[in-house]
Scaffold this motif. Structure first.
Motif, PDB file in Angstrom:
ATOM      1  N   PHE A 108       0.830  -1.201   0.000  1.00 54.50           N
ATOM      2  CA  PHE A 108       0.000   0.000   0.000  1.00 54.50           C
ATOM      3  C   PHE A 108       0.870   1.258   0.000  1.00 54.50           C
ATOM      4  N   ILE A 109       1.880   1.276   0.871  1.00 56.02           N
ATOM      5  CA  ILE A 109       2.763   2.439   0.965  1.00 56.02           C
ATOM      6  C   ILE A 109       3.588   2.597  -0.305  1.00 56.02           C
ATOM      7  N   THR A 131       2.751   1.709  -3.338  1.00 58.80           N
ATOM      8  CA  THR A 131       1.860   2.244  -4.372  1.00 58.80           C
ATOM      9  C   THR A 131       1.699   3.749  -4.219  1.00 58.80           C
ATOM     10  N   ALA A 132       1.495   4.210  -2.978  1.00 54.43           N
ATOM     11  CA  ALA A 132       1.355   5.638  -2.728  1.00 54.43           C
ATOM     12  C   ALA A 132       2.666   6.369  -3.003  1.00 54.43           C
ATOM     13  N   ARG A 144      -2.024   9.044  -4.210  1.00 50.01           N
ATOM     14  CA  ARG A 144      -3.228   8.529  -3.555  1.00 50.01           C
ATOM     15  C   ARG A 144      -4.183   7.884  -4.567  1.00 50.01           C
ATOM     16  N   TYR A 180      -5.487   4.936  -4.405  1.00 49.00           N
ATOM     17  CA  TYR A 180      -6.595   4.276  -3.716  1.00 49.00           C
ATOM     18  C   TYR A 180      -7.743   5.253  -3.512  1.00 49.00           C
ATOM     19  N   GLN A 236      -0.849   8.033   2.815  1.00 51.99           N
ATOM     20  CA  GLN A 236      -0.553   7.989   1.383  1.00 51.99           C
ATOM     21  C   GLN A 236       0.121   9.282   0.938  1.00 51.99           C
ATOM     22  N   SER A 237      -0.384  10.398   1.429  1.00 49.99           N
ATOM     23  CA  SER A 237       0.201  11.691   1.070  1.00 49.99           C
ATOM     24  C   SER A 237       1.637  11.806   1.565  1.00 49.99           C
ATOM     25  N   TRP A 292       3.827   9.763  -0.682  1.00 50.26           N
ATOM     26  CA  TRP A 292       3.916  10.413  -1.996  1.00 50.26           C
ATOM     27  C   TRP A 292       4.874  11.597  -1.960  1.00 50.26           C
ATOM     28  N   THR A 318      -5.699  13.351  -5.138  1.00 56.27           N
ATOM     29  CA  THR A 318      -6.086  11.944  -5.180  1.00 56.27           C
ATOM     30  C   THR A 318      -5.819  11.293  -6.543  1.00 56.27           C
TER      31      THR A 318
END
Length: 314
Positions: A81-82, A84-85, A90, A92, A216-217, A220, A267
């Motif tokens: 998950f991290i 991907t971000a 973001r 997701y 996520q931010s 990123w 997003t």
């Protein structure tokens, strides 16, 4: 291309929203308070500690079970998950999140009713849309707006409860009007609180209150080469012929032409790119594009006078 992308995004949002509602029903993922363990893909998912209590395995075996059944899957999920971000932002939120799809739906209805996507907007959005059509607010749309807020609030409250208690029991009790006192309190309170949030603070929650979005931010922003919406400043004079179509389209109420740290909660929905492309027409490409790797460095660390020049374009 961007139009097809937005249609595809609507499908991924709809599909994930249906999955969010039905996952507990089919035991794809939920935690059963009565049983005290998770269900995953239709099967009970425990830490394997019951054999230890029965004296069938050693403490060492129990620790291994905890690591393999608990820590390792969670670590892999969080890492994926991290990553991907970190790589794409973001995604997701913009492409899957069942809350964000509700945010966008109510935004669109509220624009129809009020002329702006939020009660807190200072001014209505321009009636002339990016494609040249005119959207005139009509108070009649307050009815579907209120119905949507009530429906999604109730559906969310019920769905959240089915992640904790057997879905068959909840839906049976709900259909027959036989909810227990605690079930009724949970659904009523959840519907009330979600109704307030969906009415007053939709994108504010996404920007400032959602832990999933916040982390996520952070991931990123830590990657200067991550995918980001980039503004083609060399063609900024074309913005003079536009009524801020990109700003108006952003569900998070951001200004997409700003530098990365100013769109911290983007997003990656691509609505700004899509609407800028519509405004420019077939003769000109959108002034906003996704870029990554070396091309993203300028957006992440622009020249000192970039912000000043850009602010003048407004």
């Amino acid at each position: 291309m961007t139009n097809k992308l937005q249609h595809y995004r609507r499908w991924t949002q709809s599909g994930f929203f249906i999955l969010f509602v039905l996952a507990p029903v089919f035991d794809l993922f939920r935690f059963d308070l009565n049983q005290g363990h998770f269900y995953l893909l239709g099967q009970p998912w425990t830490l394997g500690l019951q054999p230890l209590q029965q004296g069938l395995i050693s403490p060492t075996d129990a620790v291994i079970n905890i690591l393999l059944r608990g820590f390792l899957p969670l670590a892999l999920l969080v890492a994926a998950f991290i990553y991907t971000a970190w790589r794409w932002g973001r995604l997701y939120c913009g492409w899957l999140c069942p809350h964000y799809s509700v945010v966008e739906t109510i935004n669109r209805l509220m624009i129809r009713a009020l002329g702006k996507p939020s009660l807190w907007e200072k001014k209505p959005l321009p009636q002339i849309q990016a494609d040249g059509s005119r959207l005139i607010p009509r108070p009649l749309y307050w009815l579907p707006t209120a119905l949507a807020i009530g429906f999604f609030s109730f559906l969310w409250a019920v769905a959240l409860l089915t992640y904790l208690l057997p879905p068959a029991e909840i839906y049976f009790n709900l259909w027959h009007g036989e909810l227990t006192r605690n079930q009724l309190i949970f659904i009523a309170t959840g519907t009330f609180l979600l109704g307030i949030e969906f009415t007053l603070a939709r994108h504010f929650f996404c920007r400032f209150g959602c832990a999933v979005g916040f982390f996520q931010s952070l991931a990123w922003m830590a990657n200067r080469k991550a995918m980001v919406v980039h503004f083609d400043e060399s063609r900024a004079q074309l913005c003079k012929q536009c009524n801020n179509a990109c700003d108006n389209a952003c569900p998070m109420r951001l200004k997409p032409r700003l530098i990365k740290r100013r769109i911290f909660t983007c997003t990656q929905c691509g609505e700004c790119i899509h609407n800028c492309g519509i405004k420019q027409g077939s003769q000109q490409a959108s002034l906003l594009q996704w870029v990554q790797d070396e091309q993203a460095l300028q957006q992440s660390a622009p020249p000192v006078n970039f912000s000043t020049r850009h602010n003048n374009n407004h």
